[in-house]
Design an enzyme around this catalytic site. Structure first.
Site, short mmCIF file in Angstrom:
data_model
loop_
_atom_site.label_atom_id
_atom_site.label_comp_id
_atom_site.label_asym_id
_atom_site.label_seq_id
_atom_site.Cartn_x
_atom_site.Cartn_y
_atom_site.Cartn_z
N SER A 152 0.85 -1.19 0.00
CA SER A 152 0.00 0.00 0.00
C SER A 152 0.88 1.23 0.00
O SER A 152 2.05 1.17 0.41
CB SER A 152 -0.85 -0.02 1.28
OG SER A 152 -1.36 1.26 1.57
N TYR A 165 -0.34 -0.82 10.27
CA TYR A 165 -0.64 -1.22 8.89
C TYR A 165 0.48 -0.77 7.96
O TYR A 165 1.01 -1.56 7.17
CB TYR A 165 -1.98 -0.59 8.48
CG TYR A 165 -2.39 -0.84 7.04
CD1 TYR A 165 -2.90 -2.07 6.65
CD2 TYR A 165 -2.28 0.17 6.09
CE1 TYR A 165 -3.29 -2.29 5.33
CE2 TYR A 165 -2.67 -0.03 4.77
CZ TYR A 165 -3.16 -1.27 4.40
OH TYR A 165 -3.54 -1.48 3.09
#
Ligand code: NAD
Length: 278
Positions: A152, A165
């Site tokens: 990401s 994350y």
């Protein structure tokens, strides 16, 4: 020679987190291109239903439920997949742990719930490592294969929240390079995509329109991305068309990380001054 639509015929692909969202779309596209796709997820009912639906379309799909956090379960899943399908050619590490509860604990470092940090790393970084660890010997013995990992933009740049994350996705990015480095000579390609905001079910549900508008302002493309936009790139990386791409980090984000961080602010500043010129 098979047509491009069937260029993955004869290949066996595992897609993790295929019960919904981007993973489900990747499984669909790989199956449409001829692969036998094993849809893997911790949510057994979802992958069972998804594989059944693909099968009803005449596509080759199987389902398997296991928890990426459990090494014995990952090892057992690989044995079962090889037992059923004889080989593994493509591994797409797509799954990530991103429930509402996880997001609520995954804040800035001072307020970060340590359990959320551990859970992010367990599923998002350790899980992909485990699947590669257990699938690679079979892949190498058969002459090689392809690893694709979904990271990401949070793994590339800082943000005020989602620390665990982002750090877990950064770990996944370099894991991919280590895999390419260690096994490239044995026919393994490992590439990672840095996904931008994509309108998967989870993202649609958890993102207010005002946030989507801010994100779109920072895209160079006129529209936000769809799961199919990601799936098409994964299919390219899974195919022989990308045979010379190895150890690469590819942003798939509509240009979100391609421009100066100040671009939108400057556009607004100059628009307010009656000009759109820098
Ligand atoms: N949607 C986006 O905007 C976006 C942006 C950047 C990166 N990504 C990445 O793309 C991937 C897919 O995103 P999505 O929005 O489709 O996600 P999603 O949350 O809709 O799906 C993730 C899947 O992973 C599964 N999963 C979670 N924990 C698991 C475990 N322990 N074992 C096995 N499976 C498990 C879930 O059950 C779920 O089906 C993720 O890696 C995500 O980080 C998505």
């Amino acid at each position: 020679m098979s047509s491009r639509n069937e260029d993955l015929a004869g290949r066996v692909a595992i897609v993790t987190g295929a019960g919904q969202g981007i993973g489900h779309e990747v499984a669909t596209v790989l199956a449409e291109r001829g692969a036998t796709v094993v849809l893997a997820d911790i949510l057994g009912d979802k992958v069972d239903a998804a594989a059944l639906a693909l099968g009803e379309r005449g596509l080759k799909a199987d389902a398997i439920a296991f928890d990426l956090g459990d090494e014995a379960a990952v090892a057992d899943a690989v044995v079962r997949i090889v037992g059923r399908h004889g080989r593994i050619d493509i591994v797409h590490n797509n799954a990530a742990y991103q429930t509402n509860e996880q997001r609520a604990g995954d804040l800035d470092v001072i307020h970060l719930d340590t359990g959320a940090w551990d859970k992010a790393f367990t599923v998002n970084a350790r899980g992909p490592m485990l699947l590669c660890k257990h699938a690679l010997p079979t892949m190498i013995a058969a002459g090689g294969g392809v690893l694709i990992h979904s990271a990401s933009g949070f793994g590339l740049l800082g943000e005020m929240t989602l620390t665990a994350y982002g750090a877990s996705k950064a770990a996944l990015i370099n894991l991919s390079r280590f895999l390419a480095t260690q096994y490239g000579k044995q026919g393994i390609r490992s590439n990672v995509i840095a996904i931008g905001f994509v309108l998967s079910e989870t993202a649609v549900e958890s993102t207010p329109q005002v946030v989507k508008d801010v994100l779109l302002d920072h895209h160079l493309n006129p529209e936000l991305g769809s799961p199919r936009d990601i799936a098409n790139v994964v299919a390219f990386l899974a195919s022989d068309e990308s045979r010379f791409v190895n150890g690469a980090l590819i942003p798939v984000d509509g240009g979100f990380t391609a421009h100066q961080p100040t671009m939108v602010d400057f556009q607004k500043l100059f628009a307010a001054a009656g000009s759109n010129q820098l």
